[in-house]
Design a protein around this motif. Structure first.
Motif, PDB file in Angstrom:
ATOM      1  N   THR A  43       0.847  -1.189   0.000  1.00 20.81           N
ATOM      2  CA  THR A  43       0.000   0.000   0.000  1.00 20.81           C
ATOM      3  C   THR A  43       0.883   1.238   0.000  1.00 20.81           C
ATOM      4  O   THR A  43       1.797   1.351   0.814  1.00 20.81           O
ATOM      5  CB  THR A  43      -0.923   0.016   1.239  1.00 20.81           C
ATOM      6  OG1 THR A  43      -1.695  -1.184   1.219  1.00 20.81           O
ATOM      7  CG2 THR A  43      -1.854   1.205   1.219  1.00 20.81           C
ATOM      8  N   ALA A  45       2.075   4.686   0.841  1.00 18.99           N
ATOM      9  CA  ALA A  45       1.885   5.496   2.037  1.00 18.99           C
ATOM     10  C   ALA A  45       2.510   6.869   1.885  1.00 18.99           C
ATOM     11  O   ALA A  45       2.872   7.503   2.870  1.00 18.99           O
ATOM     12  CB  ALA A  45       2.482   4.774   3.248  1.00 18.99           C
ATOM     13  N   ASN A  86      -6.190   3.544   0.891  1.00 20.99           N
ATOM     14  CA  ASN A  86      -5.417   2.532   1.595  1.00 20.99           C
ATOM     15  C   ASN A  86      -5.551   1.144   0.949  1.00 20.99           C
ATOM     16  O   ASN A  86      -5.589   0.135   1.634  1.00 20.99           O
ATOM     17  CB  ASN A  86      -5.822   2.490   3.079  1.00 20.99           C
ATOM     18  CG  ASN A  86      -4.716   1.958   3.949  1.00 20.99           C
ATOM     19  OD1 ASN A  86      -3.539   2.111   3.659  1.00 20.99           O
ATOM     20  ND2 ASN A  86      -5.091   1.316   5.040  1.00 20.99           N
TER      21      ASN A  86
END
Length: 189
Positions: A43, A45, A86
């Motif tokens: 994911t 970030a 996310n």
């Protein structure tokens, strides 16, 4: 970090003082040639501004790699779905050359709205501009002939043709390396 502030001012329409506030959320980072910014399943970030270098976004189905985009200095780098929702990435983001970035964490991306009240409105404009650019790219792939796609990319960023392996450029334009070579020969003669 002045170039980041200038980009924020010109691209998002921020005042110089707000651009300085936004720029303070970005920290210098570096990717060496071949390093990954993101891999499928992870994911994203962060949101990064590309100060220098080259970044390639691509998918690999186990048989073929397909290049979605190659960016140079002045672009933003992220997986928007991962940053905002996310969700795990479906593609790779890799440095094709040593690349200097200014990077903002997801936490700071969320927090910035408390520091700059108009951020949420400007964020919508930023995302809309990204979406419009992607629409234009999809339209060009669907409606332009191979030579027109070549000319469009060459006019958009001619330096890519000296810095990036041609098979990546061919893939990004939806053509084979052989077709790209034929077009280049035709145009240069």
């Amino acid at each position: 970090m002045m170039e980041l502030e200038q980009l924020i001012t010109s691209f998002l329409g921020f005042s110089a003082s707000d651009a300085e506030l936004v720029a303070a959320f970005f920290k210098p980072s570096f990717l060496a040639k071949g390093d990954y910014y993101l891999k499928p399943g992870n994911t994203c970030a962060a949101l990064s501004f590309q100060r220098s270098g080259l970044i390639r976004v691509f998918v690999n189905d186990g048989v073929t790699e397909t290049t979605q985009w190659i960016s140079g200095a002045g672009g933003f780098v992220t997986d928007l779905a991962g940053l905002v929702f996310n969700t795990p990435a479906k593609f790779y983001i890799q440095a094709l050359a040593d690349t200097e970035l200014y990077t903002m964490s997801r936490e700071d991306y969320v927090r910035i709205g408390t520091v700059i009240p108009e951020w949420h409105h400007l964020e919508k404009l930023f995302i809309a501009r990204c979406f419009i650019f992607m629409e234009q790219r999809v339209f060009s792939l669907l409606s332009m002939k191979a030579e027109e796609r070549y000319r469009w990319l060459f006019n958009y960023n001619p330096s890519l043709f000296n810095e990036v392996p041609l098979q990546y450029l061919a893939s990004m334009m939806g053509m084979t390396p052989e077709t790209l070579s034929r077009i280049r020969r035709k145009i240069s003669s």
